[in-house]
Design a protein around this motif. Sequence first.
Motif, PDB file in Angstrom:
ATOM      1  N   MET A 231       0.975  -5.212  -7.090  1.00  0.00           N
ATOM      2  CA  MET A 231       1.160  -4.760  -5.709  1.00  0.00           C
ATOM      3  C   MET A 231       1.393  -3.254  -5.626  1.00  0.00           C
ATOM      4  O   MET A 231       0.932  -2.592  -4.695  1.00  0.00           O
ATOM      5  N   MET A 232       2.095  -2.712  -6.606  1.00  0.00           N
ATOM      6  CA  MET A 232       2.307  -1.266  -6.615  1.00  0.00           C
ATOM      7  C   MET A 232       0.983  -0.534  -6.805  1.00  0.00           C
ATOM      8  O   MET A 232       0.727   0.489  -6.161  1.00  0.00           O
ATOM      9  N   ASP A 233       0.118  -1.083  -7.658  1.00  0.00           N
ATOM     10  CA  ASP A 233      -1.204  -0.477  -7.850  1.00  0.00           C
ATOM     11  C   ASP A 233      -2.007  -0.505  -6.548  1.00  0.00           C
ATOM     12  O   ASP A 233      -2.647   0.482  -6.170  1.00  0.00           O
ATOM     13  N   GLU A 234      -1.970  -1.634  -5.859  1.00  0.00           N
ATOM     14  CA  GLU A 234      -2.700  -1.758  -4.601  1.00  0.00           C
ATOM     15  C   GLU A 234      -2.118  -0.852  -3.520  1.00  0.00           C
ATOM     16  O   GLU A 234      -2.848  -0.289  -2.697  1.00  0.00           O
ATOM     17  N   ALA A 235      -0.793  -0.703  -3.518  1.00  0.00           N
ATOM     18  CA  ALA A 235      -0.143   0.118  -2.490  1.00  0.00           C
ATOM     19  C   ALA A 235      -0.587   1.574  -2.583  1.00  0.00           C
ATOM     20  O   ALA A 235      -0.660   2.276  -1.563  1.00  0.00           O
ATOM     21  N   PHE A 236      -0.903   2.034  -3.787  1.00  0.00           N
ATOM     22  CA  PHE A 236      -1.369   3.421  -3.937  1.00  0.00           C
ATOM     23  C   PHE A 236      -2.755   3.599  -3.327  1.00  0.00           C
ATOM     24  O   PHE A 236      -3.099   4.683  -2.869  1.00  0.00           O
ATOM     25  N   LEU A 237      -3.536   2.525  -3.305  1.00  0.00           N
ATOM     26  CA  LEU A 237      -4.842   2.594  -2.638  1.00  0.00           C
ATOM     27  C   LEU A 237      -4.663   2.503  -1.127  1.00  0.00           C
ATOM     28  O   LEU A 237      -5.172   3.329  -0.380  1.00  0.00           O
ATOM     29  N   GLY A 238      -3.934   1.470  -0.688  1.00  0.00           N
ATOM     30  CA  GLY A 238      -3.535   1.385   0.702  1.00  0.00           C
ATOM     31  C   GLY A 238      -4.637   1.087   1.700  1.00  0.00           C
ATOM     32  O   GLY A 238      -4.403   1.162   2.901  1.00  0.00           O
ATOM     33  N   ASP A 239      -5.853   0.726   1.236  1.00  0.00           N
ATOM     34  CA  ASP A 239      -6.922   0.436   2.187  1.00  0.00           C
ATOM     35  C   ASP A 239      -6.824  -1.022   2.647  1.00  0.00           C
ATOM     36  O   ASP A 239      -5.923  -1.760   2.243  1.00  0.00           O
ATOM     37  N   ALA A 240      -7.773  -1.442   3.480  1.00  0.00           N
ATOM     38  CA  ALA A 240      -7.724  -2.788   4.052  1.00  0.00           C
ATOM     39  C   ALA A 240      -7.794  -3.863   2.968  1.00  0.00           C
ATOM     40  O   ALA A 240      -7.085  -4.882   3.034  1.00  0.00           O
ATOM     41  N   THR A 241      -8.618  -3.624   1.959  1.00  0.00           N
ATOM     42  CA  THR A 241      -8.723  -4.589   0.857  1.00  0.00           C
ATOM     43  C   THR A 241      -7.411  -4.690   0.103  1.00  0.00           C
ATOM     44  O   THR A 241      -6.956  -5.786  -0.252  1.00  0.00           O
ATOM     45  N   ALA A 242      -6.783  -3.551  -0.139  1.00  0.00           N
ATOM     46  CA  ALA A 242      -5.503  -3.537  -0.847  1.00  0.00           C
ATOM     47  C   ALA A 242      -4.446  -4.314  -0.069  1.00  0.00           C
ATOM     48  O   ALA A 242      -3.663  -5.079  -0.652  1.00  0.00           O
ATOM     49  N   LEU A 243      -4.413  -4.139   1.248  1.00  0.00           N
ATOM     50  CA  LEU A 243      -3.423  -4.841   2.069  1.00  0.00           C
ATOM     51  C   LEU A 243      -3.646  -6.348   2.028  1.00  0.00           C
ATOM     52  O   LEU A 243      -2.684  -7.131   2.007  1.00  0.00           O
ATOM     53  N   ARG A 244      -4.918  -6.763   2.024  1.00  0.00           N
ATOM     54  CA  ARG A 244      -5.195  -8.199   1.926  1.00  0.00           C
ATOM     55  C   ARG A 244      -4.737  -8.741   0.579  1.00  0.00           C
ATOM     56  O   ARG A 244      -4.185  -9.846   0.498  1.00  0.00           O
ATOM     57  N   ARG A 245      -4.957  -7.982  -0.474  1.00  0.00           N
ATOM     58  CA  ARG A 245      -4.521  -8.436  -1.799  1.00  0.00           C
ATOM     59  C   ARG A 245      -2.999  -8.504  -1.884  1.00  0.00           C
ATOM     60  O   ARG A 245      -2.437  -9.451  -2.449  1.00  0.00           O
ATOM     61  N   ILE A 246      -2.319  -7.512  -1.342  1.00  0.00           N
ATOM     62  CA  ILE A 246      -0.854  -7.521  -1.357  1.00  0.00           C
ATOM     63  C   ILE A 246      -0.330  -8.728  -0.581  1.00  0.00           C
ATOM     64  O   ILE A 246       0.653  -9.369  -0.986  1.00  0.00           O
ATOM     65  N   THR A 247      -1.002  -9.069   0.524  1.00  0.00           N
ATOM     66  CA  THR A 247      -0.606 -10.244   1.298  1.00  0.00           C
ATOM     67  C   THR A 247      -0.674 -11.503   0.437  1.00  0.00           C
ATOM     68  O   THR A 247       0.263 -12.320   0.420  1.00  0.00           O
TER      69      THR A 247
END
Length: 495
Positions: A231-247
């Motif tokens: 989730m920390m890796d995805e948060a650095f990207l912060g795009d729509a795909t990253a938010l869906r993955r974090i969800t």
Amino acid sequence: MDHIHPDNIPLNHFLALPRPDHGLAAAGTPDTSTLAAHDFDVDTRTGFMPPRPLSRLPQEWASWETALDEARSSRLQLADKPDLSPEDAERSERWRDRVRQLPILSTDHLKRSEVLLRRAHHVLSWIMHFYVHSLPISVSEICIPPPVTVPLLQVSAQLQLPPVLTYSDDVINNWEYITPPTSEFPPRPPALDNLRCQTLFTETRDEEEFYLASARIELRGVEALTLMRAMMDEAFLGDATALRRITTYLHTLAGVIRELTSILADVRKGCDPDVFYNEIRPWFRGADSSDGKRKWVFQGIELDPTLREPTELSGPSAGQSSLIHALDVFLGVDQYSHSNFMSNKPVPMARAQTAPAVLPAPGTSGPATATFSSAPGSSSVPFLTRMQSYMPRHHRAFLRHLSSNPRPIRTLVETSGEKNLLEAYNVAVSALKVFRDEHVKIVALYILVPSKKAREAAGKSKEDSAAKGTGGTDAFQFVKGVRDQTAGALLKSGE
């Protein structure tokens, strides 16, 4: 069982590297290195647990291991046991006399290895607790002899831990395989039913299951650490795909926390509450949580001018679990759960990285004196923040790093405007709250109810004997307060 000898550790393994001062060299500056396992001693298979704890010190320190073996084989009894026989008392005194006659062993060669230091802290702190809690209750002052005092304080200073039994000593570094793997560094996490304890006070299944419940939680929590990193890796990207993955990851994390809750509840299957309260728990009380007013005096401290009188002597507590702290910090719940809720107005406290600036270096405080009062003083430092000083220093560095994350998940959720993400976050926080619901039940069952029975049997009022946790707190009010404030971390739509 075979064990890892420090000389057999691969040269590129974390524990074979020099022992760095993680995050402590620059005053007030958090460690901002990567979350790689070798930086923080977080193993990809066992998390905050070592892949395989050392089970025996080398021959140079064999007399310590022998003293611990004798304490266990002698079945030493608590000094305040109601039916303590003269034979039990005499056997305890003979063992304590042998401890007093031990040589004061050098710790110089221990300092080259984190593994050796951890085992030494384990052995010496268990010896000290056997010694302290088998002393006759008629003794007005608890005097810990130099053969234990000097090396324990030296080892504790090296590890930056208090010189007392900690969660690391009875859980993190107190397990071994029932059926050992074929290699020194097994490729997979240990099965949760393939564990047993190395050291016990009572040699009972109840005591072993009590410790192993926490060990299983730590091991099952490895997946939570993996999800945090993702989730920390995805948060650095912060795009729509990253938010869906974090969800998705947050929902998965909630599922892991629910499993931790089930493991916690299962402690009932193996550990009887009355056995725990009356026969097990008194052994690992620290000076802060002992019922009496006797001082703990560390004799021989003047033999090493670098040593200081200890001020942190609370004993082991579930509040010292780095895994649970990591969940709090990652979700931003620590701003609520770590607040000093026992005051009339709970105030959100600073994040974990501020702890080193608030707390004294573990195991040290001011000039050495001949005696000191072991009674806990008033402190503005919240209990859970203070408990971080009882964690392995590398794990404290991990928490500081986690709390210094420039894109915290809670902030990301609050600012994203994504309803599904907010709901997933709340599902994870709610799962953590349910985990603490279960902890409240466990404390009520294992401390509150037995303490009430003990008071009634002794004809005491409720005020005569508070149900203290091993960390020195009012146990039930503490866990209930943390649970309630965890629920306060839930986000509302539109926040």
